[in-house]
Scaffold this motif. Structure first.
Motif, short mmCIF file in Angstrom:
data_model
loop_
_atom_site.label_atom_id
_atom_site.label_comp_id
_atom_site.label_asym_id
_atom_site.label_seq_id
_atom_site.Cartn_x
_atom_site.Cartn_y
_atom_site.Cartn_z
N ASN A 153 69.82 48.86 16.80
CA ASN A 153 70.85 49.00 17.84
C ASN A 153 71.48 50.39 17.85
OD1 ASN A 153 72.19 47.87 20.03
ND2 ASN A 153 73.97 47.27 18.81
N LYS A 154 70.64 51.41 17.67
CA LYS A 154 71.07 52.81 17.74
C LYS A 154 70.51 53.45 19.02
CE LYS A 154 71.30 53.34 12.70
NZ LYS A 154 70.77 54.06 11.51
N LYS A 155 70.78 52.80 20.12
CA LYS A 155 70.14 53.18 21.38
C LYS A 155 70.62 54.52 21.91
CE LYS A 155 69.22 48.38 22.61
NZ LYS A 155 69.40 47.28 23.58
N GLU A 156 71.78 54.98 21.43
CA GLU A 156 72.28 56.27 21.91
C GLU A 156 71.41 57.43 21.43
OE1 GLU A 156 73.85 55.56 17.87
OE2 GLU A 156 73.73 54.35 19.70
N GLN A 157 70.59 57.21 20.39
CA GLN A 157 69.72 58.26 19.86
C GLN A 157 68.36 58.32 20.56
OE1 GLN A 157 69.38 58.03 15.56
NE2 GLN A 157 71.50 57.35 15.34
N ILE A 158 68.08 57.32 21.39
CA ILE A 158 66.74 57.19 21.98
C ILE A 158 66.41 58.31 22.98
CG2 ILE A 158 65.35 55.73 23.51
CD1 ILE A 158 66.45 53.31 21.98
N PRO A 159 67.31 58.66 23.92
CA PRO A 159 66.96 59.74 24.87
C PRO A 159 66.59 61.04 24.18
CG PRO A 159 68.92 58.57 25.61
CD PRO A 159 68.63 58.08 24.22
N PHE A 160 67.34 61.39 23.15
CA PHE A 160 67.07 62.62 22.42
C PHE A 160 65.68 62.59 21.79
CE2 PHE A 160 67.14 64.85 18.30
CZ PHE A 160 67.43 66.14 18.72
N SER A 161 65.32 61.47 21.17
CA SER A 161 64.01 61.35 20.52
C SER A 161 62.88 61.46 21.55
CB SER A 161 63.90 60.01 19.77
OG SER A 161 64.81 59.96 18.70
N LEU A 162 63.06 60.84 22.72
CA LEU A 162 62.03 60.91 23.75
C LEU A 162 61.85 62.34 24.26
CD1 LEU A 162 60.00 59.83 25.78
CD2 LEU A 162 61.92 59.20 27.27
N VAL A 163 62.95 63.01 24.56
CA VAL A 163 62.85 64.38 25.10
C VAL A 163 62.18 65.30 24.08
CG1 VAL A 163 64.18 66.38 25.85
CG2 VAL A 163 64.78 64.10 26.69
N GLN A 164 62.51 65.13 22.82
CA GLN A 164 61.87 65.96 21.79
C GLN A 164 60.37 65.68 21.72
OE1 GLN A 164 63.41 68.46 20.29
NE2 GLN A 164 65.27 67.89 21.41
N ALA A 165 59.99 64.42 21.91
CA ALA A 165 58.56 64.06 21.92
C ALA A 165 57.85 64.70 23.12
CB ALA A 165 58.40 62.55 21.96
N ILE A 166 58.53 64.77 24.25
CA ILE A 166 57.95 65.42 25.44
C ILE A 166 57.76 66.91 25.17
CG2 ILE A 166 58.38 66.07 27.85
CD1 ILE A 166 59.83 63.36 28.16
N TYR A 167 58.77 67.55 24.58
CA TYR A 167 58.62 68.97 24.22
C TYR A 167 57.42 69.17 23.30
CZ TYR A 167 63.46 69.80 25.88
OH TYR A 167 64.60 69.91 26.64
N LEU A 168 57.33 68.30 22.30
CA LEU A 168 56.23 68.40 21.32
C LEU A 168 54.88 68.19 22.00
CD1 LEU A 168 55.41 68.73 18.36
CD2 LEU A 168 55.77 66.27 18.06
N ALA A 169 54.82 67.22 22.92
CA ALA A 169 53.57 66.96 23.64
C ALA A 169 53.15 68.18 24.46
CB ALA A 169 53.75 65.75 24.56
#
Length: 456
Positions: free
Chosen positions: A82-98
Motif C-alpha cells: 500500500n505504498k502507491k504514492e511511490q509507483i509513478p516515480f518508479s514507472l517514470v524511472q523505468a521509462i527513462y531506463l528503457a
C-alpha cells in the motif's frame, strides 16, 4: 490484484491473470512467425535474411527486455505494501531506463552488425537483407523497450487483459504492413524481407501510444497521474531496478542464446537434420509459452503477497503455479506423443524430413516437462526479488552442464544430433531441482524473518 482467502480463489485469480499473459506471449510469438513466413513468400533469400536477422536480434532483445521485468515485482510489492504514492516515480524511472537501453542497443548495433554478418560467411544478397532488416527494425527499438516497461506496470496491477488486447491489436497491424511493404502493395515500395522490419517498427510505435493512452485515461492507472509532473533521473532508482533486472536479463539471455549456439553446432550435420532440428525447436518454443506465462503470472501474484507480508499466501501461489504447469505439461506430453505425425505435417510434406522431425519432437516432450517445473520457480523467485542465485543456476545448468554434455553426446556417442537435446534436457532438469531447493530456502528465510519481527 486483491487478497484471496481460499485456495480455490487463489487458483481462479492466478488463472485470470495467466490466460491473458499466455495469449499475449503467443501473439508476440506470432509476430515473428508471420515476419518469417511472409518473407519466405517473397524469396528464399528474403526468408534467409530475415531468419538470420531475427536469430541475432531475439537473444539480445529478450535479454535486455528482461532487465525491465524488474519493474513487475517492484510495482507488485509497492501495491501489496500500500505504498502507491511511490509507483509513478518508479514507472517514470523505468521509462527513462528503457529509453537509454534502446539508444545503447542502436549505437552498439550500428557498430557491430556488419562485422558479425561478415564473419558468418553468408551469401552477399542474404547478408544485405539481414543488415537492412535489422536497420529497419531499429526505427522501432525505442518504443519497443518503452512498451515493455509500460506493459510490466500494467501487468503488475493484475490487468493482464489490457496488455493482451494491446498486443493482439499489434498482430493484424504487423501482418497488414508486412503485406504492404514486403510485396509492394497500396503504393508502398516492394522491400521484400526488409519490409518486415519496417512493419514491426510501425507496430511497436502504435502499441506504445495505445499503452500510454491507457495509462493516462483508464482506471486504475489514471489515478496515479504518472505524467502530471516531470521527474529527474534517479540513478538510485535505476540501481534498484538494475540490481534486480540485470540478473533476470542475463538469465533470459542464457536461456535464449543457448538454442542459437546449439543451432550453430548443428550445422556440422546434414541440411535435413538441421531443418528437422529447427522445426522441432520452433514447436518446443510454442509449448514453452505456457510455463513462461505461468512464470510471469507468479511474479505478479507472489510479489503482491510478499509486499503485503502475507508469506503463507505467497508460498501457496508458488505451489499452485507449479502444479498447474506440471498438469499442463503432462497433457501436452500425451497429446504430442499421440499427434506426433500430424505435428510433423505442419512443417513439411517430405516423408524423410517428417520422420526426422518426429524423432526430435519426442525430445521436445521432455523439454516441456523440465520447463514446467523450472520456469514457474523462476517466476516465483522474481516475485521475492531473489534473482542473483537464479542467474548463476541458469548459467551453470545451460552452459556448464547442458551444452558441454550435449556436445560430448553428439560427437562421441551414437546419439549424434539428439545428443544436444539430451544434454539440454539434463541441464534443464538439474537447474529445476536446484531452483526448487533455492525456493524452499527463500520461503523459510522470509517466514523466519516474519516470525522474528512479530516477536519484537
Amino acid at each position: 490484484m486483491y487478497q484471496t482467502h481460499t485456495i480455490g480463489k487463489k487458483v481462479r485469480l492466478l488463472i485470470y491473470i495467466l490466460i491473458p499473459i499466455l495469449i499475449t506471449q503467443l501473439g508476440m510469438y506470432a509476430m515473428n512467425f508471420f515476419d518469417t513466413v511472409m518473407s519466405g513468400h517473397a524469396s528464399a533469400d528474403d526468408l534467409a535474411g530475415v531468419a538470420i536477422g531475427s536469430s541475432l536480434w531475439t537473444p539480445v532483445f529478450t535479454g535486455l527486455s528482461g532487465i525491465l521485468l524488474s519493474l513487475t515485482p517492484i510495482i507488485s510489492q509497492l501495491i501489496g505494501a500500500n505504498k502507491k504514492e511511490q509507483i509513478p516515480f518508479s514507472l517514470v524511472q523505468a521509462i527513462y531506463l528503457a529509453f537509454v537501453i534502446a539508444v545503447v542497443v542502436i549505437v552498439i548495433g550500428g557498430c557491430v552488425i556488419h562485422p558479425i554478418l561478415n564473419a558468418m560467411n553468408l551469401d552477399p544478397h542474404v547478408q544485405d537483407i539481414a543488415y537492412r532488416y535489422l536497420k529497419a527494425l531499429a526505427w522501432g527499438m525505442i518504443p519497443l523497450f518503452v512498451y515493455n516497461a509500460l506493459r510490466c506496470f500494467i501487468d503488475a496491477h493484475g490487468q493482464t487483459k489490457l496488455t493482451m488486447m494491446i498486443t493482439l491489436a499489434a498482430l493484424p497491424i504487423n501482418i497488414l504492413f508486412n503485406y504492404f511493404m514486403i510485396f509492394g502493395k497500396m503504393g508502398f515500395p516492394r522491400l521484400g524481407g526488409v519490409g518486415a522490419g519496417y512493419a514491426s517498427a510501425i507496430a511497436y510505435w502504435i502499441i506504445t501510444f495505445i499503452a500510454l493512452f491507457v495509462i493516462v485515461f483508464k482506471q486504475p492507472f489514471a489515478k496515479y497521474r504518472v505524467f502530471n509532473r516531470v521527474y529527474r533521473i534517479s540513478f538510485a532508482s535505476w540501481k534498484e531496478q538494475l540490481k534486480i533486472g540485470v540478473p533476470i536479463g542475463f538469465s533470459v539471455f542464457f536461456e535464449t542464446s543457448i538454442f542459437s549456439a546449439v543451432t550453430l553446432l548443428m550445422s556440422n550435420f546434414s541440411t535435413l537434420i538441421v531443418a528437422a532440428h529447427q522445426s522441432a525447436m520452433n514447436f518446443a518454443s510454442a509449448l514453452y509459452m505456457v510455463p513462461l506465462s505461468i512464470s510471469m503470472a507468479l511474479t505478479i501474484a507472489v510479489g503482491f503477497e510478499v509486499g503485503a507480508k502475507r508469506f503463507q499466501d505467497a508460498r501457496l501461489y508458488s505451489y499452485i503455479g507449479i502444479i498447474i504447469a506440471v498438469i499442463m505439461a503432462i497433457i501436452f506430453a500425451i497429446s504430442v506423443y499421440l499427434l506426433n505425425g500430424q505435428i510433423s505435417k505442419l512443417y513439411s510434406t517430405d516423408a524423410t524430413l517428417r520422420h526426422m522431425i518426429e524423432h526430435f519432437v519426442i525430445y521436445a516432450i521432455f523439454f516441456q516437462l523440465s520447463d514446467a517445473f523450472g520456469a514457474p520457480i523462476q517466476g516465483t523467485l522474481r516475485g521475492y526479488k531473489d534473482v542473483n542465485i537464479t542467474l548463476v543456476m541458469t548459467l551453470i545448468s545451460y552452459w556448464v552442464i547442458g551444452l558441454p554434455l550435449g556436445y560430448i553426446l553428439a560427437n562421441f556417442t551414437p546419439l549424434e544430433p539428439f545428443g544436444y537435446w539430451i544434454g539440454l534436457i539434463i541441464g534443464l532438469a538439474a537447474g529445476a531441482i536446484c531452483l526448487f531447493i533455492r525456493l524452499i530456502f527463500v520461503q523459510r528465510r522470509y517466514k523466519h524473518s516474519f516470525l522474528q519481527n512479530s516477536k519484537t
